[in-house]
Design an enzyme around this catalytic site. Sequence first.
Site, PDB file in Angstrom:
ATOM      1  N   ASP A 161      18.977  22.508 -11.196  1.00  0.00           N
ATOM      2  CA  ASP A 161      19.314  22.485  -9.793  1.00  0.00           C
ATOM      3  C   ASP A 161      20.626  22.443  -9.343  1.00  0.00           C
ATOM      4  O   ASP A 161      21.533  22.846 -10.208  1.00  0.00           O
ATOM      5  CB  ASP A 161      18.499  21.010  -9.244  1.00  0.00           C
ATOM      6  N   HIS A 229      18.683  26.573  -5.140  1.00  0.00           N
ATOM      7  CA  HIS A 229      18.834  25.216  -6.106  1.00  0.00           C
ATOM      8  C   HIS A 229      19.516  25.659  -7.613  1.00  0.00           C
ATOM      9  O   HIS A 229      19.327  25.440  -8.365  1.00  0.00           O
ATOM     10  CB  HIS A 229      17.376  24.610  -6.399  1.00  0.00           C
ATOM     11  N   CYS A 242      25.729  35.948  -3.892  1.00  0.00           N
ATOM     12  CA  CYS A 242      26.053  37.032  -2.984  1.00  0.00           C
ATOM     13  C   CYS A 242      27.706  37.315  -2.456  1.00  0.00           C
ATOM     14  O   CYS A 242      28.249  38.051  -2.710  1.00  0.00           O
ATOM     15  CB  CYS A 242      25.393  36.908  -1.752  1.00  0.00           C
ATOM     16  N   ASP A 292      11.478  27.312  -4.485  1.00  0.00           N
ATOM     17  CA  ASP A 292      11.516  26.487  -3.074  1.00  0.00           C
ATOM     18  C   ASP A 292      12.666  26.751  -2.468  1.00  0.00           C
ATOM     19  O   ASP A 292      13.597  26.860  -3.067  1.00  0.00           O
ATOM     20  CB  ASP A 292      11.149  25.013  -3.472  1.00  0.00           C
ATOM     21  N   GLU A 293      12.525  26.278  -1.165  1.00  0.00           N
ATOM     22  CA  GLU A 293      13.859  26.061  -0.280  1.00  0.00           C
ATOM     23  C   GLU A 293      14.730  27.057  -0.697  1.00  0.00           C
ATOM     24  O   GLU A 293      15.922  26.732  -1.094  1.00  0.00           O
ATOM     25  CB  GLU A 293      14.237  24.711  -0.629  1.00  0.00           C
ATOM     26  N   CYS A 302      24.653  40.705   2.598  1.00  0.00           N
ATOM     27  CA  CYS A 302      25.155  41.089   0.990  1.00  0.00           C
ATOM     28  C   CYS A 302      24.501  42.777   1.138  1.00  0.00           C
ATOM     29  O   CYS A 302      23.426  42.844   1.150  1.00  0.00           O
ATOM     30  CB  CYS A 302      24.418  40.420   0.245  1.00  0.00           C
ATOM     31  N   TYR A 386       4.873  12.127  -3.930  1.00  0.00           N
ATOM     32  CA  TYR A 386       6.102  12.175  -4.366  1.00  0.00           C
ATOM     33  C   TYR A 386       6.726  10.636  -4.436  1.00  0.00           C
ATOM     34  O   TYR A 386       6.477   9.795  -3.691  1.00  0.00           O
ATOM     35  CB  TYR A 386       6.984  12.767  -2.964  1.00  0.00           C
ATOM     36  N   ASP A 388       9.280   9.399  -5.224  1.00  0.00           N
ATOM     37  CA  ASP A 388      10.525   9.004  -4.771  1.00  0.00           C
ATOM     38  C   ASP A 388      10.779   8.440  -3.507  1.00  0.00           C
ATOM     39  O   ASP A 388      11.599   7.764  -2.853  1.00  0.00           O
ATOM     40  CB  ASP A 388      11.849  10.173  -4.852  1.00  0.00           C
ATOM     41  N   GLU A 425      17.523  12.264  -6.725  1.00  0.00           N
ATOM     42  CA  GLU A 425      18.667  12.234  -5.829  1.00  0.00           C
ATOM     43  C   GLU A 425      19.129  10.743  -5.893  1.00  0.00           C
ATOM     44  O   GLU A 425      20.305  10.063  -6.121  1.00  0.00           O
ATOM     45  CB  GLU A 425      18.405  12.575  -4.467  1.00  0.00           C
TER      46      GLU A 425
HETATM   47  C1  ACM Z   1      10.711  20.514  -3.334  1.00  0.00           C
HETATM   48  O1  ACM Z   1      10.174  19.219  -3.106  1.00  0.00           O
HETATM   49  N1  ACM Z   1      11.687  21.069  -3.114  1.00  0.00           N
HETATM   50  C2  ACM Z   1       9.661  21.368  -4.233  1.00  0.00           C
HETATM   51 ZN    ZN Z   2      23.041  39.316  -2.517  1.00  0.00          ZN
END
Ligand code: ACM
Ligand code: ZN
Length: 510
Positions: A161, A229, A242, A292-293, A302, A386, A388, A425
């Site tokens: 990550d 990530h 990029c 993800d994200e 770019c 989750y 956490d 985290e």
């Molecule tokens: C996630 O919780 N970003 C998969």
């Molecule tokens: Zn790029």
Amino acid sequence: MNIIPLPNSYRNLPGFFFVTENITINYSQELKPTADMLCLFLEKTTGIKPKQSQYAMINLSLDFSLEYEQYQLFVDTLSIHLAARTNHGAFYGLQTLKQLLTLKDGRHRINCTFIDDRPRFSYRGFMLDVARHFFPKNEIFRLIDLISFHKFNVLHLHLTDDQGWRIESELYPRLTEIGSKRNRTSSRKRKTQDIPHQGFYTKQDLKEIVAYAKSRHIEVIPEIDMPGHMNALIAAYPQTSCLKKEIEVRGSFGISDITLCPGNMDVYQMLTEIIIEIIDIFESPYFHLGGDEVPKKHWKKCPLCQKMIKDNNLKGENGLATYFLNYFGELLKAHNKIPIIWNDGVDSDTAADTVIQHWKPFTRKKTVKEINHGRKAIISDFLYLYLDYPYSMTPLRKTYQFEPIDKNIRNKENILGVEAPLWTEWVPNQYKLDYQIFPRLAAVAEIAWTEKYNKSYEHFINRLDSFYDYYRRMRVNYAQGKEFPPNIIKRCFNVLLWLRDENNELQKKK
Ligand code: ACM
Ligand code: ZN
């Protein structure tokens, strides 16, 4: 019946089997690994080691009429009979037997019973994020013991990550020289603190983890999260983003807008080499690509990304993300692996045989559509599963009562099972790790194993009391009862914080 997860079919019988000095065991040779574990367990707990004998009190036998993970356990006052088709099934019978053994008036005894048991879902997973905080090999061994005791069969390791790269690579040594270390770590009290953090697994470590897990019937699924990530890799090899700018391994949390450049063929080459370098360490048929994200802010400006979109006639930046993940999905399939992607990385152009790991409850409809169109899925709704999340927001009852099969799903067989992730985290050590996981994992175990019609929260809570004895014996720092009732004010406050973060991320993505 004080067993967690609750067996799917059982009958309590009168009387007890007492563990005595003259106890004997006999077993089919195929079930020797489980028989050895049982002997070791009895010796450790009661001080008595069963002797092998042809006409024994404890019998472990093969029964090919049973299913792969199924076991039958018959205990009467004179004997114990455990039947299974495989060692895997017998191992679960052993986990049940461990819970049945109690100490009363100085004598170890087992309630007479007949149990015929098998899991509701074939995929019962726990995910550990070892990137935000690294947990050494021995800690992973301890967790493997604990999750297998709860009858889980998958350990998903989130190995990379923004905050750390945790796998040795001989081809790309800077991944660990640079990528596995950070100088700062965010704290909830102060924005960031100068707490350095580092760690990675050697290939040998990972092989040992895979072997240890296998002996407890757990498969290890590695995740290399891409193309977002990826700050740890980019810190080691800045030409992969990029902007091609030098960055640090991240010390703060949340989503970084710096990602890999999916327009750069050198990035494809490098990740291909990394995946091929490590792929054979893992025996699981699955390999997780993250997905993800992924903020696409830099992709828009770019030239390489824009050229890739144009040359391949892709649907903008989202199409480019899918193209990138499909590319690595194909690579995995060429190595006989099935790719898994978090649900926000999946769209209608994602290869049909890629498994979706659903985590965002607010996009459930889209996931249900994917499943109804034939895609296989692992369910990890974050509001329930989750680990956490604080107990004030996700109390035990809320987790326990979660039903993974949405009522709009037409082909239920596409739900492989459930997985409970622990993002780390705010989990810097084993003490906090245990607190977040236990006893919530016991509730998840029952979602994954016990049929819906056999579940009852009140019944579960009663059984949990004796389960705590195991946690204490295993020195698990489980959360105490007072953490379970929902604190409505705290819960609302946490939801507001979460909505604020989501909104910030949305703004950033724009
Ligand atoms: C996630 O919780 N970003 C998969
Ligand atoms: Zn790029």
